[in-house]
Design a protein around this motif. Structure first.
Motif: not given
Lengths: 320, 627
Positions: B175-198
């Motif tokens: 059930e996990h999407p395999a194509r980019a078109t099946e997913m939301q556009p990818y955005r990386l705002p600052e707070e998401k970036f920091s969360a990834h880093e954390e």
């Protein structure tokens, strides 16, 4: 006219010579390494890539001069200046010309050894002020290495001093008029060269900046001209060691036909060539083996050499 | 009828045919389904009790069975064979499995494989961990958890391994999407970036380590924030000792790519290492599920990107087992020749970079020069260099070009002195020997149970080479030796590879000398699209060409596993087909993954510099670790 003007001119000339040869060395080393490694090296900027240096300098000048927020500012800025300052100051006693050195210091050898000890502070301060783990590891390695090898170097120089009966580099050179000390003191010469490699942190003793292990060691956090100072400092050290080795063991500028300074340059170049050749050939030694080699082999060998030399000198003077 | 394979007969004799249900597969590997509750017992017996035991957990993976058109034979849900021994089975068949777990075992004593499959029911099923039997199961179970969400009871640290720690979902579930078109556009705002880093911050407890083991006082009841602060700053007095925590990577000049190693150092002595991988994960296995069998070939090149067509071969051997395609003799020899050229190329990169790892800057230039000569040949033959994607189902993409033989002969003539030069330059050097001898030692027993393969296994003294023991692509027709060494340290790994270069050269010489004539690709039109000119001849070939090119080939349902002796070790592809034009599941088992897992074992209580010797001597590629 040995007025202040002449002193000034000679100072400027010596410094310019030292700086220029250190800078040229960057190009020489890159071209030579390339030759050892089946490639061209820098050959695009100017004839034979000679102006690569200019391009590199412009690049380094225009890079962001960044001080990490976690660094200790004052020593962080101070550190790179120390290594260049000690390097340049040492050139005061190098007898490039027949007239001798800039300063005809009668403790020239000690002065050189003392300044080389002071340069350890540069590395230590850089490593500690950076407040970064790689820098710290590099600084600890450098401090251990430089202090250990300084001992062997001092002892190897002591045998030469014993033979020449002087700490004055000009007089040491003069004492080699007939036979350079490399013939009489081959062990001391070898020890001096190895210790010189270690002191100038060159391969195979480049552990303080072993990129595969600790990134760039003590200067990991440095950029722009501060980094360039460390870079320059290392090449100055290379020029300095080769010139001191020339004075101590290869009879300085002594030689037939050619002027003193040319002979001096040729001999220096030969030593530098060996240093670069070594860099192209050897892998890096491991830290514990480096220390073991320094303390268990080099220092005892240097002491033994000094004892034998001392005994011979005493016997010689007693007999003669 | 009892199974023909002795091992399955032995298992059935002990547990009964209801517990050990045989499945016949296209690759002929003994395969059986074992219920979830018995698997641990069966595996323990296989590892310790049977004669010539299965000491290696070669691979452990899973298949999401929920989208499958046809249930595999022998899985729960299908009737048992009627002529089975023992009492008849009155119980109704269970529901078809939602997931199946696949254990691939290998016995070097028997020279045999065994595949055990476990049916699992439920949305997020769970099963007992086998880390108690094979420590090497640690990463494999983590990967299955990461990719499928299957829980392993008793695993000491079941955390994500390839995906980022804050990833949502388990990618290899259907059930996990395999194509980019099946997913939301990818955005990386600052707070998401920091969360990834954390999320990347190292917290010992999340790695299954007691705080006392790693950083804090043994009492373990210290304030957690305090510990975090201590770890963050990297030092803390423990029993009078200050440890230094060093985050080596993901960007580091010595790691050959994106690899993070978390080091616990006492001075420069390594107390512990935790490799953190996944930075190079590109989801090759997921991509396989949306590519046709043919269009997946270029993706395989990029798995071990130094071994080029070797990856093609491992994948295609599995597919060819499913389609039953016979590869013509000329194509076999061409394949072997190209594979050995790539083995040489890969070993040359290894040698150069290994020299660099221990601080010798020159070898890399020498070996890259020779590698460039190899790439000249590869380029003339395939048109590509590192990623030629040149093998095809049933053969190779095109015939050898004019003048290939002269190029290959020129190369083989001038190469031997170079190997000698490399040895003189580095291998014989006293500093190099002191950096490698006795460093990163691994016993043969450890190597077998940790799934070490290839040159690294042979450096422990076991003469095992898939080209000799299970010849594929006609390797039985070549004369070459399998070099081994004793000691299992960095130096012996180096010696084995040096000799392998010479042996590869021998194989290349034999290929060039005895290249047979004939077609370079199979003419079996069920597996290979017909030549374009032929399609104009009649409607049959036209249709085959049209279908084969526009839809892709339909590969018959079944499963096959192929393994080859890749430059870095055993590379294997396990392909599950459900009769459609795309693989249902492709599992890529790479040697580097297993080798990377064993790094802590080999580097504890060595110095920091030795860690680089160990890493370099293993010859891994991060793309091969992460896939």
């Amino acid at each position: 006219m040995s007025g202040p003007l002449e002193v000034l001119v000679r100072m400027v000339l010596t410094l310019a010579l030292a700086m220029a040869s250190a800078a040229m060395l960057v190009w020489v080393e890159r071209r030579l390494l390339a030759a050892f490694q089946d490639r061209y090296g820098p050959n695009r900027v100017g004839p034979f890539g000679l102006f690569q240096l200019v391009a590199d300098s412009i690049k380094l000048f225009t890079k962001e001069d960044w001080i990490p927020p976690f660094a200790d500012r004052v020593p962080f800025i101070l550190a790179p200046t120390i290594i260049v300052a000690t390097g340049l100051l040492s050139f005061a006693v190098v007898p490039f010309t027949a007239a001798g050195a800039l300063v005809d210091l009668n403790i020239g050898v000690l002065y050189f050894l003392a300044l080389s000890s002071v340069s350890v502070y540069s590395i230590m301060l850089a490593g500690m002020a950076s407040n970064s783990k790689y820098s710290l590891l590099g600084a600890v390695r450098a401090a251990g290495q430089m202090i250990s090898y300084e001992l062997a170097m001092g002892l190897s120089v002591a045998s030469v001093v014993a033979m020449a009966g002087s700490f004055n580099l000009r007089e040491i050179v003069a004492a080699q008029e007939g036979l350079p000390y490399v013939v009489l003191q081959p062990i001391a010469f070898l020890i001096f060269l190895i210790a010189g490699l270690a002191e100038s942190k060159r391969s195979p003793f480049d552990l303080p900046e072993a990129e595969n292990e600790i990134v760039a060691g003590y200067h990991t956090e440095y950029s722009s001209m501060k980094f360039a100072f460390f870079f320059l400092g290392e090449y100055l050290a290379l020029v300095l060691f080769s010139s001191i080795a020339t004075a101590l063991f290869l009879g300085g500028g002594n030689g037939p036909w050619l002027p003193t300074i040319v002979w001096f340059g040729v001999k220096m170049a030969a030593i530098i060539y060996v240093f670069i050749w070594v860099r192209a050939t050897f892998p890096r030694v491991r830290y514990d083996r480096l220390m073991a080699f320094g303390w268990k082999i080099l220092v005892p060998a240097a002491i033994l050499n000094l004892l034998v030399t001392g005994a011979l000198v005493v016997a010689g003077s007693a007999g003669g | 009828m009892p199974p023909a394979e002795p091992i399955l007969r032995e298992l059935q004799a002990r547990w009964g045919a209801r517990t050990i249900r045989q499945q016949r597969t296209a690759d002929g590997v003994p395969t059986a389904w074992v219920p979830r509750d018995s698997i641990l017992e069966v595996l323990a017996a296989l590892r310790d009790e049977v004669d010539a035991p299965y000491r290696t957990l070669y691979d452990l993976t899973a298949v999401d069975e929920r989208a499958r058109a046809e249930t595999a034979e022998g899985a729960a849900g299908t009737a048992l064979p009627p002529d089975e021994d023992g009492p008849s089975d009155p119980s109704p068949p269970d529901a078809p499995p939602d997931f199946s777990l696949v254990y691939q075992l290998l016995s070097y004593d028997r020279g045999e494989d065994l595949r055990l499959k476990v049916p699992l029911q439920g949305e997020y099923p769970s099963i007992q961990s086998v880390t108690g039997l094979w420590p090497a199961a640690d990463w494999y179970e983590r990967e299955v958890f990461d990719m499928f969400g299957i829980d392993f009871e008793g695993h000491h640290c079941l955390r994500r391994i390839l995906m980022p720690p804050d990833w949502e979902g388990h990618p290899l579930r259907k059930e996990h999407p395999a194509r980019a078109t099946e997913m939301q556009p990818y955005r990386l705002p600052e707070e998401k970036f920091s969360a990834h880093e954390e999320a990347m911050r190292f917290r010992p407890r999340e790695w299954g380590l007691a705080e006392g083991d790693w950083a804090a006082p043994a009492s373990g009841d210290a304030d957690e924030n305090e510990i975090k602060a201590a770890i963050g700053s990297g030092d803390r007095a423990i029993d009078g000792t200050d440890y230094l925590f060093l985050n080596l990577g993901p960007n580091h000049p010595g790691t050959h790519g994106l690899l993070r190693l978390i080091l616990k150092l006492d001075g420069e002595e390594i107390i512990d290492v935790i490799p953190d991988i996944g930075f190079h994960h590109r989801g090759a296995e997921k991509m396989a599920e949306r590519q046709t069998y043919h269009t997946f070939i270029p993706y395989t090149d990029r798995v071990d990107y130094l071994a080029g067509v070797q990856n093609n071969l491992a994948y295609l051997l599995a597919v060819e087992k499913l389609t039953g395609t016979v590869v013509p003799e000329r194509a076999q020899v061409i394949r072997v020749m190209m594979c050995e050229l790539f083995r040489l190329a890969s070993h040359l990169v290894w040698f150069g970079t290994y020299g660099h790892d221990v601080g010798a800057m020159t070898p890399v230039f020498y070996t890259f020069n020779q590698r460039e000569r190899i790439f000249d040949i590869v380029e003339a033959v395939t048109g590509g260099r590192m990623h030629p994607a040149w093998f095809r189902i049933g053969g190779v993409a095109m015939d050898l070009p004019n003048g290939w033989k002269e190029m290959v002969d020129d190369f083989t003539r001038q190469f031997p002195p170079s190997v000698k030069e490399y040895e003189d330059l580095l291998v014989g050097n006293a500093i190099f020997r002191s950096r490698t001898e006795g460093i990163g030692r691994m016993s043969l027993e450890d190597a077998i149970s940790w799934g070490i393969t290839g040159p690294n296994l042979r450096a422990c003294g076991l003469e095992w080479d898939f080209r000799k023991k299970r010849p594929y692509s006609g390797y039985e027709n070549y004369e070459f030796d399998v070099p081994t060494a004793e000691g299992g340290d960095c130096y012996s790994r180096c010696l084995v590879r040096m000799e392998e270069m010479r042996q590869s050269l021998r194989i290349i010489e034999q290929c060039a000398k005895n290249m047979p004539d004939g077609p370079y690709i199979s003419e079996d039109h069920a597996a290979v699209p017909p030549n374009k000119p032929e399609t104009m001849a009649n409607i049959e070939t036209l249709i085959h060409h049209f279908l084969g090119v526009s839809w892709g080939l339909a590969v018959p349902a079944g499963e096959a596993h192929a393994r080859i002796e890749a430059p870095k070790g055993n590379n294997s592809y396990y392909v599950v087909a459900d009769g459609s034009t795309m693989p249902y599941r492709v599992r890529i088992r790479t040697p580097s993954f297993a080798h990377m897992q064993a790094v802590p074992l080999m580097s504890r209580h060595h110095l920091l510099a030795d860690l680089l010797s160990v890493l370099g001597s293993l010859d891994y590629v991060l793309a091969d670790v992460d896939r």
